[in-house]
Design an enzyme around this catalytic site. Structure first.
Site, short mmCIF file in Angstrom:
data_model
loop_
_atom_site.label_atom_id
_atom_site.label_comp_id
_atom_site.label_asym_id
_atom_site.label_seq_id
_atom_site.Cartn_x
_atom_site.Cartn_y
_atom_site.Cartn_z
N ASP A 620 -47.97 14.58 -32.09
CA ASP A 620 -46.54 14.72 -32.30
C ASP A 620 -46.14 13.78 -33.43
OD1 ASP A 620 -43.85 15.41 -31.83
OD2 ASP A 620 -43.59 13.67 -30.55
N GLU A 755 -28.10 10.54 -40.03
CA GLU A 755 -26.66 10.51 -40.16
C GLU A 755 -26.12 9.11 -39.90
OE1 GLU A 755 -23.50 13.89 -39.24
OE2 GLU A 755 -24.24 12.96 -37.41
#
Length: 1523
Positions: A620, A755
């Protein structure tokens, strides 16, 4: 409203749902889940409840299963399950089910047709009832165990002459019990985890009947299972408590008592009502634990606890609140509903639950109401996709806190929901809610109002609620039907490769045993067939009157005598060895992660040798390779680049160029620190910013501050810089909360860490986002507060690759601010309003940032005409409210309409911080021959950036991109053609493109374990993988074309150095792992940290879970748990390789010694017609494996080391022998067996020739008894076997030599001691003294041992000197001192140790006096007067590392990307190459990346792979279209 008519569930609605499912199912063909209650596929044709009820059992077996299922004894039969997973889900709230969904007649006897799985989950392999039969059956899959059981049964019959049948059964009983206890212990830990999860508290609405399920009806079988589980739980808890109280330390006992008290308190709380002031606040508690505060006072009555009922909520139009029902309910004073504390396992489909802040969602739910006035809530999905960033979800428009905020409000609702059948797609949900719509006057407007339910309205099991006080939701999927469980597999039972191949070795020994027994039986039967022999006069009457009968009897007697050819002691020894190996792995301090206090934990002890044979690692990304910590490093504004950084990708580039990365890092560190000091001085002195913290600053650029604050580069650049940072502070969905350590500081919680990093950098340079109140955004610009209104958001999706915010400024202007992938933004730039030079420079800067492994985004904006905006906004809101099938297309079209003619503000570069040592670990694993595939749920651009950061991708690589065409996501032929094209053009494969050639290449690939030689990397996205694995769908189970497509994809991936799969679901991860494991026949390992990685962890041969700081879901399902990715290198290259080599040597050695010993009995049988008499006294038979030869073999398998752990990491190529299977094979086994055969001949016939004619010893006593010969044979056999094992051992230390010496001397001691007393020895009396007192015996002994060992010793000597293996050469290098620079425990993945080693070597070479002084200061206890300066510091440092410089020739790229030719009609053509050179000369291109013209070559244009030419071509096309 009266009961819904049947038509509401047929015709129109069913047809609509079928269409919805057809659309949803096209993205889910790749999923196939076999667990009960799971979705097997997403068929294009939905089924009805009537189809399920009327389906006849196809076979008698299914008919029996159907009967048992109806009684609640078994799971749903397969033929019903295939229909069930296609039946849309219907949920009714506060109204009865329609007739077609019930059975049992009228009235109270009615009950639902469908039964749904409970919310209780189980990840264990066993249950209390299934443990004994299932575990015993699993153990007796082992051929040897069945063989031993047969021998035990035979021994019970007196005819076979076994003196103590009970004693003979003890070894088998012991090994079965030990294995069962080990398996039970491993499973018990899983059961504890399951129990904690299933008993987690949740607020369940009580007082509102749920018609969808039967809650109170518990079958007799289920009650019996619950009773068994309860008893088992109490027994295990009692045993654990007893062990803790007796053996544990005082602190552990106190902790156990506290935990027990806590559990008791929590159990009492579950029956209490959770209301108002007595509600517990989960936000103030540690995660994962319910509160222990008392929820009520004992003297209060129920009415006083509940308090007066809240005033009724005023009904509003277009909501679920039904004024008609509310009026009826108010007439019943005692009708109350309340949220009560219950367990997760008590939740059922159709229930309404309340989730509070920082609590996990127990089931998949539709959000009906939220504490947020806008109906939003924020969740963390680390359990689903591994990401810790916040994601925004919305409640239904018909719900919300204004309408549904009290528990009693739900008594005044009446609605039903239709949605998809359970499926594993995490990113898709299609449904519709139906309710009665009233106007403000309470008049019925529409009896069947509909609202679309999308994925934005759904919270999935495993999500964590953040930054939201509470949400209330309707449960749609529970237990095994939740999406996270459908993406997880059944916990597999794993066994190692050597253990599986051992069965073949056992079978070979069975054949040998059969041959020996057959010979014995035939010879003995022939002997009994002879007439006129002395046997008739001296022997007792035989058991059988016929020769054939005696021959058969002799066969079984021989089977018992020669039984050690398949030694049960081998399996006991293997269990002991693997347990000790697991202990050593657990105790390795070099794999201890101090930050989390987490060592490496082996959870599956029986597969340690598989760690030494891993060829493919599937990893992953988020939380495994990276920390998921984003840091803003650089930006380009108005064509000028700002920011200094030395990234991991840049370090990798420097290292490959032969530069000293430690020196480079130190140089950059000084430059950055100096620049940061100047920057902060200006910020603190010239601006007012209470949110500025020096430690939080990641963007370092004094030049930016001078241009912006001081205006040194003119007003135009200053205005551009301020506009750029204002855009970052306004265009986002971030929320703030106080920092725990610094209450004045506001932390940012965002949907993505990128963000948050963008908003944080604006804060640090003086434009601070303070908070948001509904639609208002408050910012402080250099201390001056201002307010902006966020009027619309166009959210980010993986398809759009951008997000936009429409802002109304204080000047009443409407600004569209867009941020997104650079290629997407460049396509939408205004062709005439943007400066060409700025566009070109920005493109070059972004390309350079991407080279450094940074994640790039572009920022642009546009001022909107108010009339244009209002018209667009009205259409946009109408599209969102639509439930038409074309809803998504309309929304996308409207977004495209407004996001055009943008003005470029600049670009950003963010670094996704890797875990410590990841690039070095990946490089070392690659040198070891291990191929790494990254399987991530992230976007392509994100994965590519990380690929460069961790050196999976390099600038001289060609990226082969596989993804569907934009407008045709279901075109399998296109994907097939694309993969075939890559194989043909890049590797010369499939020139004929025939199935026969594919089969031939797959066969060759199974034999080829070499590393890929070509510089290619494969990038494939989830949509393409869905097509590749479509054959797993039920409707096309064996499509040959799809199977060939998978094989082509496998061939392409095998030829590439790196493979990155993006946007993959958990099920797709498991499918990729299984494809490689099964088709190539290789050993695989999967590593991850989240619940989304569980499926691939279970699918791989070895699963490794990383105990992240945010969750340990993967750890519970893994075979090994570690704290950091870099520990995987040591786990494989050190412990895995050692374990494999040790076991690969131990197993044939064990067979060898048993063959040697057993065949001496066979040779003896030649001279007694195989009558079953023993050559050895019985205790020698027992002690041969138990005492004489067991310890040397175990020591070999536990302590042997061919090279140290340091050398294993420094020379990772040694690991390749495990990948090739060079250390263990059936040929090696057969060779050892032949060696045992040869030595058995020497060991028996040399003593036999000595005793061939009877003679007397020096005392004049006869020594020709078979037991006397047996002593000599046993002495030779034991000594030769133990020395032989010692010769196979690489590492000799005092403990090894002592154990071998004791084992050899023990046979001499026992021969004398056991024969010393007549009462015990009987006919063996004085045998030891008489034999050992004979000189000729000693002569034969020494000669026999030498002749036994001489062939093998000679072979090993000649081979190591004239045809050495890699390990022989490396051991010679070690002896010559070539690794003396690297002390024990050296880890090349630890940056601290590398630096320490470099400094020490430098001091040793340049200033040894300073080194000695430092040594005395650091370790005064070792530097008394008698020691002085003789002890070098390298002996005291436990973790000193090697040089960081990799001296290899500079990689020269052989490829340049094709340059896009600028269109002749472009009004101001600019030569990119000349511009690049000019910028370098003028210092405008000083971004830190290599300032060369090397280009990255790729088959597709990728958002994560920024190239200036490509970006400019987008802008060029736009400008041409405008002209």
């Amino acid at each position: 409203m009266s009961e819904l008519p049947p038509s509401s569930l047929t015709s129109k609605d069913d047809g609509q749902l079928v269409k919805e499912q057809e659309s949803a199912s096209t993205n889910n063909h790749n999923h196939k889940v076999t667990s009960s209650g799971s979705s097997a596929s997403d068929d294009t044709k939905a089924c009805t409840v009537q189809d399920l009820v009327a389906a006849p059992p196809p076979t008698f077996k299914d008919k029996v299963k159907r009967f048992l299922f109806d009684k609640g004894l078994v799971d749903r039969p397969d033929y019903l399950q295939q229909i069930y997973v296609k039946v849309p889900r219907y949920i009714y709230v506060n109204q009865p089910l329609p007739p077609q969904m019930t059975v049992g007649g009228d009235g109270s006897n009615q009950h639902p047709v469908l039964t749904y799985p409970r919310n209780k989950i189980r990840t264990t392999k066993y249950t209390p009832l299934s443990f004994l039969p299932k575990n015993i059956l699993f153990q007796f899959r082992n051929v040897a165990n069945v063989y031993f059981l047969v021998l035990v049964i035979l021994g019970a019959f007196q005819i076979f002459g076994v003196d103590s049948p009970g004693l003979a059964a003890v070894p088998l009983i012991v090994i079965v019990c030990i294995t069962a206890i080990k398996d039970a212990f491993e499973d018990y830990r899983r059961a504890i985890s399951d129990s904690q999860l299933n008993n987690s508290p949740i607020h369940l609405l009580q007082g509102l009947e749920n018609p969808n399920v039967l809650v109170n009806e518990v079958s007799l079988w289920r009650r019996f299972k619950k009773r068994c589980s309860r008893i088992t739980g109490k027994v295990t808890h009692g045993i654990a408590k007893g062990c803790v109280m007796v053996f544990a330390r005082k602190e552990k006992r106190a902790e156990f008592i506290r935990q027990e008290h806590y559990d008791n308190e929590n159990a009492l709380r579950r029956v209490s009502t959770i209301v108002s002031d007595y509600s517990y606040n989960s936000a103030n508690l540690p995660q994962g634990r319910p509160s222990v505060s008392s929820p009520k006072k004992s003297m209060q009555s129920r009415r006083s606890r509940l308090g007066p009922p809240p005033p009724p909520t005023k009904p509003i139009a277009n909501t679920l609140l039904n004024p008609s029902l509310q009026k009826d309910n108010l007439a019943h004073e005692n009708l109350r509903a309340a949220f009560k504390n219950r367990r997760w396992k008590d939740v059922a489909m159709g229930d309404i639950i309340r989730i509070r802040a920082n609590e996990e969602v127990p089931a998949d739910i539709i959000v009906l109401s939220s504490s947020d006035i806008e109906g939003n809530c924020y969740i963390e999905t680390k359990n689903l996709d591994g990401e810790t960033n916040l994601k925004t979800k919305n409640c239904l428009q018909a719900g919300g806190a204004d309408h549904l905020k009290h528990s009693n409000d739900f008594l005044s609702t009446k609605f039903w929901v239709e949605c998809d059948a359970p499926n594993p797609n995490l990113y898709s949900f299609r449904g519709t809610i139906h309710y009665e719509n009233f106007d403000l006057n309470g008049q019925l407007v529409n009896p069947d109002e509909k609202e679309a339910v999308t994925n934005d309205n759904v919270l999935l099991r495993g999500c964590m609620l953040r930054n939201t006080k509470w949400v209330i939701g309707l449960v749609v999927y529970t237990g095994s039907e939740t999406k996270i469980m459908l993406n997880s597999g059944i916990t597999p039972t794993k066994s190692s490769l050597i253990s599986r191949e051992l069965n073949l070795s056992v079978i070979i020994n069975f054949l040998l045993l059969f041959i020996l027994c057959l010979i014995s039986g035939v010879v003995n039967g022939t002997f009994y067939n002879k007439k006129d022999v002395s046997r008739l006069y001296f022997d007792f009457e035989p058991y059988s009157p016929t020769a054939a009968g005696n021959g058969v009897l002799a066969f079984f007697v021989a089977l018992i005598i020669y039984q050690s050819l398949v030694p049960i002691s081998l399996y006991i020894s293997v269990e002991i060895i693997k347990t000790l190996q697991a202990f050593f792995i657990f105790s390795d301090m070099k794999m201890y992660y101090e930050k989390l206090d987490f060592p490496c934990i082996p959870k599956a002890w029986n597969i340690s040798d598989d760690l030494g044979q891993i060829e493919y690692v599937f990893s992953d990304k988020t939380g495994t390779l990276t920390q998921n910590v984003m840091e803003f490093k650089k930006c380009t504004i108005n064509g000028k680049s700002y920011g200094l950084a030395y990234t991991e990708a840049k370090q990798g580039l420097d290292k490959r160029d032969g530069l000293d990365t430690v020196v480079e890092a130190e140089k950059w560190k000084r430059l950055i620190q100096k620049d940061k000091e100047g920057m902060l001085e200006i910020l603190f002195n010239r601006t007012s910013n209470d949110q500025l913290r020096e430690d939080n600053v990641t963007f370092v650029s004094e030049a930016y501050v001078k241009d912006t604050i001081l205006g040194e580069n003119g007003s135009k650049q200053k205005e551009a810089n301020i506009t750029f940072m204002q855009a970052l502070a306004l265009c986002h969905t971030v929320v703030t909360e106080p920092n725990e350590l610094d209450p004045e500081l506001r932390d940012f919680k965002a949907e993505s860490p990128d963000e948050a990093a963008l908003v944080a950098v604006a804060r640090d340079v003086g434009i601070v986002f303070k908070d948001r109140a509904r639609k208002l955004i408050h910012i402080a610009q250099y201390g001056q507060d201002s307010e902006y209104e966020l009027v619309d958001i166009i959210g980010f999706t993986s398809a759009r690759k951008r997000m936009s915010c429409i802002i109304r400024t204080p000047e009443n202007k409407y600004l569209l601010i867009t941020k997104g992938a650079d290629n997407v933004i460049f396509q939408r730039l205004d062709g005439s309003a943007n400066s060409n030079e700025v566009v070109h420079k920005t493109a070059l800067h972004l390309e350079d940032y991407a080279k450094e492994g940074l994640r790039t985004l572009c920022i642009a904006q546009r001022e909107l005409d108010p009339k244009v905006y209002h018209d667009w906004s009205r259409r946009y809101k109408d599209a969102h409210a639509s439930i038409d099938d074309s809803r998504d297309e309309i929304i996308e079209r409207l977004a495209e309409e407004i996001e055009t003619d943008l003005i470029l503000l600049g670009g950003t570069a963010i670094e996704d911080r890797l875990q410590a040592g990841v690039p070095d670990s990946i490089a070392i694993l690659g040198e070891a021959g291990i191929k790494l595939w990254v399987l991530t749920g992230d976007r392509i651009e994100t994965a590519i950036n990380i690929g460069f950061s961790c050196n999976l991708l390099e600038n001289n690589m060609k990226l082969l991109v596989v993804r569907p065409e934009e407008g045709d996501q279901e075109n399998i032929a296109y994907i097939d053609g694309l993969i075939t094209k890559y194989l043909q053009e890049n590797f010369g494969y499939l020139q004929n493109d025939s199935d026969e050639e594919v089969d031939r290449l797959i066969k060759e690939a199974r034999k080829d374990h070499s590393a890929p030689s070509a510089n290619h990397a494969l990038v494939i996205d989830g949509a393409a993988l869905s097509l590749v694995f479509r054959s797993l769908a039920v409707e096309e189970p064996n499509d040959p074309s799809i199977i060939k497509l998978q094989e082509k994809f496998l061939l392409l991936g095998k030829q590439c150095k790196s493979v990155i799969c993006c946007r993959v679901s958990p099920a797709q991860k498991a499918q990729v792992v299984k494809m490689v494991k099964n088709n190539l026949g290789v050993m695989t390992l999967a590593i991850g940290d989240g619940a989304n990685d569980v499926a691939m962890i279970q699918a791989a041969n070895v699963g490794v879970g990383i105990a992240g700081e945010e969750g340990r879901q993967a750890v519970m399902s893994s075979d090994y748990a570690i704290g950091q990715f870099r520990f995987l290198t040591r786990l494989l290259l050190v412990h895995g390789r050692w374990s494999y080599k040790r076991l690969a040597e131990m197993v044939p050695c064990f067979f060898y010694k048993n063959v040697t010993f057993t065949l001496t009995c066979f040779w003896f049988g030649i001279y007694n017609n195989f009558d079953g008499s023993y050559l050895f006294e019985y205790t020698f038979l027992m002690f041969f494996n138990l005492a004489f030869t067991s310890l040397p073999v175990i020591v070999l398998a536990v302590l042997d080391q061919d090279v140290s752990d340091t050398v294993s990491l420094l020379v990772p190529q040694l690991y390749r022998s495990g990948i090739l299977g060079a250390e263990w094979s059936q040929f090696k086994f057969s060779w050892y067996m032949f060696d045992g055969l040869y030595q058995s001949v020497i060991a028996f016939f040399f003593p036999y020739l000595l005793y061939y004619r009877a003679f007397q010893n020096p005392q004049g006593l006869s020594v020709d008894h078979r037991f006397w010969i047996g002593i000599t044979v046993c002495m030779v056999t034991v000594t030769a076997c133990d020395i032989y094992v010692l010769l196979r051992q690489y590492r000799w230390d005092w403990l090894t030599l002592l154990i071998d010496a004791i084992s050899i001397l023990l046979v001499f001691f026992w021969a004398g001691a056991w024969s010393a007393r007549q009462q015990m020895a009987q006919e063996f009396y004085k045998a030891g003294a008489q034999t050992l007192g004979t000189l000729s015996v000693w002569c034969v002994f020494f000669i026999s041992v030498i002749l036994c060992l001489l062939p093998r010793f000679t072979y090993d000597f000649l081979k190591s000197n004239f045809k050495p293996r890699d390990i022989d050469i490396v051991r010679e290098m070690v002896r010559k001192g070539q690794f003396d620079d690297y002390p024990a425990g050296y880890d090349p993945t630890d940056a601290e140790d590398i630096e320490r080693h470099r400094i020490l070597n430098q001091l040793i070479d340049t200033d040894p006096e300073t080194l000695q002084k430092l040594e005395r200061e650091q370790f005064p206890e070792f530097h008394e007067e008698d020691i002085g300066a003789t002890s070098p510091i390298k002996k005291t440092f436990k973790s000193i590392k090697r040089k960081a410089t990799i001296t290899r020739s500079k990689l020269k790229s052989q490829s340049r990307s094709r340059r896009d030719t600028l269109n002749e009609n472009f009004k101001h053509p600019i030569d990119i190459t000349e511009l690049r050179r000019r910028m370098i000369q003028e210092g405008e291109y000083n971004t830190g990346a290599r300032n060369s013209l090397e280009r990255i070559n790729t088959t597709h244009e990728l958002p994560g792979l920024t190239q200036a030419e490509t970006l400019i071509s987008y802008h060029t096309r736009t400008s041409i279209n405008l002209r």
